[in-house]
Design a protein around this motif. Structure first.
Motif, mmCIF file in Angstrom:
data_model
loop_
_atom_site.group_PDB
_atom_site.id
_atom_site.type_symbol
_atom_site.label_atom_id
_atom_site.label_comp_id
_atom_site.label_asym_id
_atom_site.label_seq_id
_atom_site.Cartn_x
_atom_site.Cartn_y
_atom_site.Cartn_z
ATOM 1 N N GLN A 37 0.832 -1.209 0.000
ATOM 2 C CA GLN A 37 0.000 0.000 0.000
ATOM 3 C C GLN A 37 0.866 1.258 0.000
ATOM 4 N N ARG A 83 -2.109 -3.462 1.350
ATOM 5 C CA ARG A 83 -2.454 -3.240 2.757
ATOM 6 C C ARG A 83 -1.316 -2.485 3.426
ATOM 7 N N LYS A 84 -1.585 -2.003 4.633
ATOM 8 C CA LYS A 84 -0.499 -1.478 5.458
ATOM 9 C C LYS A 84 0.200 -2.658 6.108
ATOM 10 N N LEU A 88 -1.435 -6.192 7.588
ATOM 11 C CA LEU A 88 -1.265 -7.379 6.753
ATOM 12 C C LEU A 88 -0.662 -8.531 7.559
#
Lengths: 138, 508
Positions: A37, A83-84, A88
């Motif tokens: 991300q 995702r961060k 994640l």
């Protein structure tokens, strides 16, 4: 099962080595994860090019990591997600019932870590499974 | 092994995070997309000086082209999500030459906006700590602004961001501070507590037709484009929002209404409370909001407005610099710029090469211009608005061309994908052309700053476009294969337009 956060940094490479050792000793598989991300707002058009670049990079580095694990005789799976990183790793650990999360550290001072955001620090507080933080230099 | 699905989170058909954004977040993004406090601080003095009591009307009217262009962004985004930048849309629809120069215009906005962000942030930062004499000194503001540019560039490279919750609180606080200012100012005017020279608001302030001087109207509208810049990203949220049929729609409508009300009420409040003579006395136009806030709200409440502007200017760095460096990244990946500009930092995951380049160019441009110009903010924002009008207009035309086979399939298509983007593009193209010809004569322009006999904003705007054209030709000569072999005049595939198939990523 161990979850490894992997971004190809020196700390992450050593974390991968440690994770491979553990996985081989215990006969467990690995999940090697890269959070793609991009920072900044997740809207607008330019975001997607940025994400595409990071996903490409993520596939390259996790692919190499999986190859390394396979060579060492450990079953490994790569995950690249938008995702961060902390979210994640926590979700993957949850989903796979991982024994532990393995990450590398950058060996930074707490102040620098606070400014830049320290993944191991956040994981230590939020994870339900043990977190193994591996320093870059031995 | 290798490519894997997103764990722990569903992905929608387009690979975006489904259910990622709720109503509050969508509302916040809608409000934050235009950085209202900073935009108002930068623009309000200029608009009032340019068009007088018609300032509220001009701020309303400049929303119209923005609204039409947002339709183009919405539909192009829908058709071309995976590599959807203005650069790639325009390249697909109008060919590599237009695409390149459109991408270049976006990069230029990044270079231009950093200087104005830093300038406003420096001045309001000094006001916040109570150092008013430094805030009035050009060298002091310039020196601090340079430090701020360096810091903002670093923030963009590091990708450091505040948590979503802090951002939400900040944006609501900004809007509330602005509305508080407007309400108290208008109450004081109504109650006769405003200083001498104040005016009673009139309904005619909302009519752009009451303005006889079309040159002033064009100047006002051009600057007005700037305050809505970024608004299209609020409209683009649809696919990423939970319950995408209604939530983003409602949030987009509500955030737009709040923005319009805020802009118009602050404009009315400024004109009514201060009166035209007083507004005209401001040389440093971005100080007007803080000065009036002091008169209207008194100490220490006025610091709320100052703080709102400061946080808004600093917070909008990422939302304005990062897209520009991402466009560079996208162009580099498309073969339209050197590969090195498309590199991302292995740890911070940001396009650090292009970000640092933008930071350096912004400094190189800001310092001499600020010292040369009599009204830095006017010259910058006019040049910036020229660039925005240029690439928004291109995007509008690109949308119509890309969807040309779909337009006659329904009345809805015809109006929203055809007429709206075309009208928006034409309005902005008109503003662009008319402003260029007005600025060609510095005597007529409002700031009077000139260089080589031309208005300074035109020199900046046209200078950057010409520089872009030269670089484009050089790049074409050095790299005739690849990007410049693209034909343009592509059309959306009917299945994609109908939402039944994925677009093919071509540039990425």
């Amino acid at each position: 099962m161990f979850v490894v956060g992997y971004d190809d940094s020196a700390g992450a490479q050593r974390a991968l080595d440690v994770a491979i050792e553990l996985a081989r000793a215990l006969g467990e598989p690995l999940v090697i994860a890269f959070a793609a991300q991009p920072p900044g707002r997740s809207v607008g058009d330019e975001y997607r090019s940025h994400l595409a670049v990071l996903e490409e990079r993520g596939r390259a580095v996790t692919g190499a990591a999986v190859a390394r694990a396979t060579e060492a005789g450990v079953t490994a799976e790569a995950v690249v997600a938008d995702r961060k990183v902390v979210d994640l790793l926590l979700d993957l650990a949850d989903e796979h019932g991982a024994r532990a999360i393995v990450v590398g550290t950058y060996g930074e001072s707490p102040l620098r870590g606070a400014v830049l955001g320290s993944t191991p620090h956040k994981l230590l507080h939020l994870s339900k499974v043990p977190v193994l933080a591996v320093p870059a230099a031995g | 092994v290798g490519e894997a699905a997103t764990p722990g989170g569903e992905t929608s058909e387009h690979g975006l995070k489904a259910n990622a954004i709720g109503f509050t977040d969508a509302l916040v993004i809608g409000l934050a997309s235009t950085a209202p406090a900073y935009s108002l601080a930068a623009v309000i003095g200029l608009v009032v000086v340019a068009v007088g009591v018609q300032a509220p009307a001009v701020l309303l009217a400049s929303f119209i082209p923005m609204f039409f262009i947002a339709a183009a962004f919405y539909y192009m985004n829908k058709a071309d999500q995976d590599c959807g930048t203005t650069f790639s849309w325009v390249t697909r629809a109008m060919g590599p030459w237009f695409g390149w120069i459109g991408g270049w215009a976006i990069c230029t906005t990044g270079i231009l906006v950093v200087g104005s962000l830093a300038d406003v942030a420096a001045r309001y930062g000094l006001l916040l700590v109570g150092w008013d004499s430094a805030a009035a000194s050009k060298p002091a503001v310039t020196a601090i602004a340079v430090l701020i540019i360096a810091a903002m560039t670093a923030v963009c490279v590091l990708g450091t961001e505040l948590s979503a919750r802090v951002q939400n609180v900040m944006i609501f606080a900004q809007v509330l501070a602005l509305l508080l200012f407007a309400v108290v100012a208008l109450a004081k005017v109504a109650g006769g507590d405003a200083p001498e020279g104040s005016l009673d608001p009139s309904a005619s302030w909302l009519s752009p037709f009451a303005l006889e001087d079309t040159g002033a109207l064009v100047t006002g509208l051009l600057i007005g484009v700037f305050i809505y810049w970024g608004w299209e990203s609020a409209v683009n949220l649809t696919e990423e929002t939970e319950d995408s049929e209604t939530t983003p729609g409602k949030a987009a409508v509500l955030s737009t209404v709040i923005l319009l009300v805020t802009y118009v009420s602050v404009a009315i409040a400024v004109v009514a409370f201060a009166g035209l003579d007083r507004v005209g006395e401001f040389e440093d136009d971005d100080a007007i909001l803080s000065t009036l806030a002091g008169d209207v709200l008194g100490s220490p409440l006025d610091q709320l407005v100052v703080l709102a502007v400061l946080t808004s200017a600093l917070a909008s760095t990422q939302t304005t610099i990062l897209p520009a460096s991402r466009t560079v990244l996208s162009m580099a990946r498309g073969g339209a710029m050197p590969d090195s500009l498309g590199r991302v930092h292995p740890r911070y995951l940001t396009p650090h090469v292009s970000t640092v380049l933008i930071g350096i160019l912004a400094t190189v441009w800001y310092v001499p211009l600020n010292l040369l110009s009599e009204n830095f903010l006017f010259d910058t924002l006019s040049a910036l608005s020229l660039m925005i009008a240029f690439y928004y207009a291109l995007s509008g035309f690109a949308c119509v061309i890309y969807y040309r086979h779909e337009l006659t399939k329904s009345v809805r298509n015809f109006l929203f994908i055809g007429v709206a983007p075309l009208v928006g593009g034409l309005l902005l193209a008109f503003l662009f052309v008319r402003s260029v010809s007005d600025l060609a004569d510095p005597e007529l322009s409002y700031s009077g700053s000139s260089f080589l006999g031309l208005g300074l904003p035109l020199v900046i705007g046209a200078g950057f476009l010409l520089l872009g054209a030269v670089l484009m030709v050089l790049w074409r000569i050095g790299n005739p294969r690849g990007y410049f072999e693209r034909r343009g005049f592509e059309a959306v595939r009917p299945e994609v337009a109908a939402g039944r198939a994925e677009p093919e990523p071509v540039l990425d």
